[in-house]
Design an enzyme around this catalytic site. Structure first.
Site, short mmCIF file in Angstrom:
data_model
loop_
_atom_site.label_atom_id
_atom_site.label_comp_id
_atom_site.label_asym_id
_atom_site.label_seq_id
_atom_site.Cartn_x
_atom_site.Cartn_y
_atom_site.Cartn_z
N HIS A 11 0.84 -1.22 0.00
CA HIS A 11 0.00 0.00 0.00
C HIS A 11 0.86 1.26 0.00
CE1 HIS A 11 1.07 0.69 4.17
NE2 HIS A 11 0.92 -0.62 4.35
N ARG A 62 -5.85 0.43 4.19
CA ARG A 62 -4.73 1.01 3.44
C ARG A 62 -4.40 0.16 2.21
NH1 ARG A 62 -2.96 -0.98 8.40
NH2 ARG A 62 -0.95 -2.05 8.60
N GLU A 89 -1.38 -7.19 7.47
CA GLU A 89 -0.03 -6.93 7.97
C GLU A 89 0.25 -7.83 9.15
OE1 GLU A 89 2.76 -6.60 7.61
OE2 GLU A 89 3.41 -4.51 7.59
N HIS A 184 0.91 -5.66 2.43
CA HIS A 184 1.64 -4.87 3.43
C HIS A 184 3.12 -5.24 3.45
CE1 HIS A 184 -2.26 -3.71 5.24
NE2 HIS A 184 -2.62 -4.85 4.67
C1 DG2 Z 1 4.30 -1.40 8.83
C2 DG2 Z 1 5.61 -2.13 8.66
O1 DG2 Z 1 3.36 -2.10 8.06
O2 DG2 Z 1 6.52 -1.69 9.56
O3 DG2 Z 1 3.01 -2.29 10.63
O4 DG2 Z 1 4.23 -0.50 11.04
O5 DG2 Z 1 3.26 -2.12 5.53
O6 DG2 Z 1 1.18 -2.08 6.85
O7 DG2 Z 1 2.67 -0.05 6.78
P1 DG2 Z 1 2.57 -1.56 6.76
C3 DG2 Z 1 3.82 -1.39 10.28
P2 DG2 Z 1 8.01 -2.25 9.67
O8 DG2 Z 1 7.96 -3.72 9.96
O9 DG2 Z 1 8.71 -1.94 8.37
O10 DG2 Z 1 8.59 -1.45 10.82
#
Ligand code: DG2
Length: 251
Positions: A11, A62, A89, A184
């Site tokens: 995203h 997202r 995610e 994600h």
């Molecule tokens: C990010 C990835 O996930 O963070 O959950 O903070 O892709 O959904 O924005 P996304 C989050 P990092 O593992 O790179 O810190």
């Protein structure tokens, strides 16, 4: 030698990516920059002649919004959509809602990187009734409680994502469809780990930028013809990968 065509798309920048907060299963939206990235992602697909026939996304807005915006700008808004919690995610446990820079300062680089990038060390679990818990979110009500995570390491994501890869996505590829997966940072790292056969150690060094399509041609065994796939805007991807890597280190 009729390869299968797969496109992975993280995203666009979210409100919490911009604020440098751990997000995980918290359902934050794209910000304006993220919307633009998604639109541009669709333009890149169109320019490359890579037109998706079907899209798979998570249950998080997202990724859902990114898929919609990208498909709109590629004039493919009409294709079938499938959504699964298995593309969500990684659940970031008790880190959800915490500032990445503050967490780094408080716990030190080693612990911070262990939580962020180690294959099998999950952050502490998030209480079911905590502010940033999704345990009682109606969209996950159909899941047995033991499948609703309270924290996850990347290994946990691989385990819950792979059944969807094999049962949800591979059949579309096998049918000759060009498949877009809008998801994600960490659910896509899990998928890339599987596709490219990356070791538990080496996956720590892999980062995925927001909003830039990553195209894979897969052989008859669903293995990449070009290891690592091809970013449709390689220059932008290079800079954005560095930025993801260094998150937390600067404000
Ligand atoms: C990010 C990835 O996930 O963070 O959950 O903070 O892709 O959904 O924005 P996304 C989050 P990092 O593992 O790179 O810190």
């Amino acid at each position: 030698d009729a390869p299968y065509k797969l496109i992975l798309l993280r995203h666009g920048e979210s409100e919490w990516n911009a604020k440098n907060l751990f997000t995980g299963w918290v359902d934050v939206n794209l910000n304006e920059k993220g919307e633009k990235e998604a639109v541009r992602g669709g333009e890149l697909l169109k320019d490359a002649g890579l037109l998706p026939d079907v899209v798979h996304t998570s249950l998080q807005k997202r990724a859902i919004r990114t898929a919609q915006l990208a498909l709109e700008s590629a004039d493919r808004h009409w294709i079938p959509v499938h959504r699964s919690w298995r593309l969500n995610e990684r659940h970031y446990g008790a880190l959800q809602g915490k500032d990445k820079a503050q967490t780094l300062a408080e716990f030190g680089e080693e612990q911070f990187m262990l939580w962020r990038r180690s294959y099998d060390t999950p952050p502490p679990a998030l209480d079911r009734d905590a502010e940033y818990s999704q345990f009682s979110d109606p969209r996950y009500a159909g899941l047995p409680p033991e499948l609703r995570p309270q924290t996850e390491c990347l290994k946990d994501v691989v385990v819950r994502m792979l059944p969807y890869w094999f049962d949800g996505i591979v059949p579309d590829l096998r049918a000759g469809k060009t498949v877009l997966v809008a998801a994600h940072g960490n659910s896509l790292r899990a998928l890339v780990k599987h596709l490219d056969g990356i070791s538990d150690e080496d996956i720590a060094g892999l980062n995925i930028p927001t909003g830039i399509p990553l195209a894979y041609d897969l052989d008859a065994d669903f293995r990449p013809l070009t290891p690592g796939g091809t970013y449709l805007d390689p220059e932008a991807a290079k800079a954005a990968i560095e930025a993801v890597k260094n998150q937390g280190k600067k404000k």
